[in-house]
Design a protein around this motif. Structure first.
Motif, PDB file in Angstrom:
ATOM      1  N   ASN A 188       9.708  -5.178   2.315  1.00 36.74           N
ATOM      2  CA  ASN A 188       9.626  -5.904   3.589  1.00 36.74           C
ATOM      3  C   ASN A 188       8.659  -7.077   3.502  1.00 36.74           C
ATOM      4  N   ILE A 220       8.049   3.016   4.110  1.00 40.10           N
ATOM      5  CA  ILE A 220       7.556   1.646   3.958  1.00 40.10           C
ATOM      6  C   ILE A 220       6.776   1.196   5.194  1.00 40.10           C
ATOM      7  N   ASP A 221       7.139   1.730   6.371  1.00 46.48           N
ATOM      8  CA  ASP A 221       6.391   1.405   7.594  1.00 46.48           C
ATOM      9  C   ASP A 221       4.972   1.964   7.550  1.00 46.48           C
ATOM     10  N   CYS A 222       4.760   2.960   6.684  1.00 49.48           N
ATOM     11  CA  CYS A 222       3.425   3.549   6.499  1.00 49.48           C
ATOM     12  C   CYS A 222       2.762   3.031   5.226  1.00 49.48           C
ATOM     13  N   ASP A 223       3.316   1.965   4.662  1.00 52.30           N
ATOM     14  CA  ASP A 223       2.794   1.368   3.421  1.00 52.30           C
ATOM     15  C   ASP A 223       2.821   2.352   2.253  1.00 52.30           C
ATOM     16  N   VAL A 224       3.834   3.203   2.235  1.00 52.80           N
ATOM     17  CA  VAL A 224       4.010   4.177   1.148  1.00 52.80           C
ATOM     18  C   VAL A 224       5.267   3.806   0.362  1.00 52.80           C
ATOM     19  N   SER A 225       5.137   3.679  -0.948  1.00 47.88           N
ATOM     20  CA  SER A 225       6.277   3.367  -1.798  1.00 47.88           C
ATOM     21  C   SER A 225       7.229   4.558  -1.840  1.00 47.88           C
ATOM     22  N   GLN A 258       5.927  -7.531   4.952  1.00 49.19           N
ATOM     23  CA  GLN A 258       4.511  -7.165   4.908  1.00 49.19           C
ATOM     24  C   GLN A 258       4.004  -7.064   3.465  1.00 49.19           C
ATOM     25  N   MET A 259       4.919  -6.780   2.549  1.00 49.02           N
ATOM     26  CA  MET A 259       4.555  -6.665   1.134  1.00 49.02           C
ATOM     27  C   MET A 259       4.417  -8.038   0.504  1.00 49.02           C
ATOM     28  N   SER A 292       1.080   9.104  -1.448  1.00 44.81           N
ATOM     29  CA  SER A 292       0.968   7.661  -1.663  1.00 44.81           C
ATOM     30  C   SER A 292       2.233   7.089  -2.298  1.00 44.81           C
ATOM     31  N   GLU A 293       3.113   7.980  -2.763  1.00 47.48           N
ATOM     32  CA  GLU A 293       4.322   7.544  -3.445  1.00 47.48           C
ATOM     33  C   GLU A 293       5.353   8.670  -3.388  1.00 47.48           C
TER      34      GLU A 293
END
Length: 214
Positions: A138, A119-124, A140-141, A93-94
């Motif tokens: 991006n 970031i494309d996978c919504d992972v920091s 999306q955030m 997740s990070e």
């Protein structure tokens, strides 16, 4: 799950010893010659990967009980990029990456760009060294915040990775409102946080954010 990736750029070992205590990583990946740093730090990796062309003889043998993935020297992706991909596959997740900066600016810049996979996978995902914390933001955030008390250093610089970005800045010394930031402009260099919390709002595009100290 937090993942620590250690790769083979430059790394201040004494700084890294203190830093890794702050993130409490649950999964550790050694990317190629980053294994040397892993060994110096006294860490036990969960995965080792690379072509091992720059790993000292005998060091890999010390970790034969670990999950070792071997890749050809001539390949399409760098070892650091492959490490990010494997971290994502593990369900992280990070991600924190050490050893991703150094004298080879081509490697440093490519490592920054490779964080887009996360970031494309919504992972920091963060690249950190003793002077810099680097990450991507991006549209999306929508908005990210940086607390003055928790910022990494004294300065915040923003560079568009997309051809242009539309951003607003609040809580900083220098403010922007729906500003169209084009590649090649330096208007967002060396900003400073003035309020308790600063905000980067992005309506369009992809940004590199640098939290830095001299």
């Amino acid at each position: 799950m937090k993942t620590l990736i250690v790769t083979g750029g430059s790394l201040d070992i004494e700084w890294a010893k203190d830093f890794i205590k702050t993130i409490n990583a649950e999964y550790i990946i050694a990317a190629d010659s980053g294994l040397k740093y892993i060994d110096e730090l006294g860490l036990v990796p969960d995965m080792i990967l690379g072509d091992y062309d720059s790993v000292e003889d005998g060091l890999l043998d010390k970790y034969r009980s670990i999950d070792i993935k071997t890749y050809p020297r001539e390949k399409d992706y760098t070892d650091t990029h492959i490490a990010i991909i494997n971290a994502l596959k593990s369900g992280t997740s990070e991600i924190y990456i050490l050893g991703a900066t150094g004298t080879r600016m081509d490697h440093t810049f490519t490592n920054i760009c490779n964080m887009k996979a996360a970031i494309d996978c919504d992972v920091s995902c963060f690249i950190c060294d003793s002077h810099n914390k680097i990450y991507l933001v991006n549209d999306q955030m929508g908005e990210v915040s940086i607390s003055k008390a928790g910022q990494y250093g004294d300065y915040v610089s923003i560079v568009p990775l997309s051809e242009e970005a539309v951003i607003s800045l609040s809580g900083f010394k220098y403010l922007l409102d729906d500003y169209v930031l084009h590649q090649g402009l330096s208007i967002c260099q060396s900003n400073e946080i003035k309020e308790d919390e600063a905000f980067i709002k992005i309506k369009k595009g992809l940004l590199i954010v640098f939290e830095t100290k001299d």
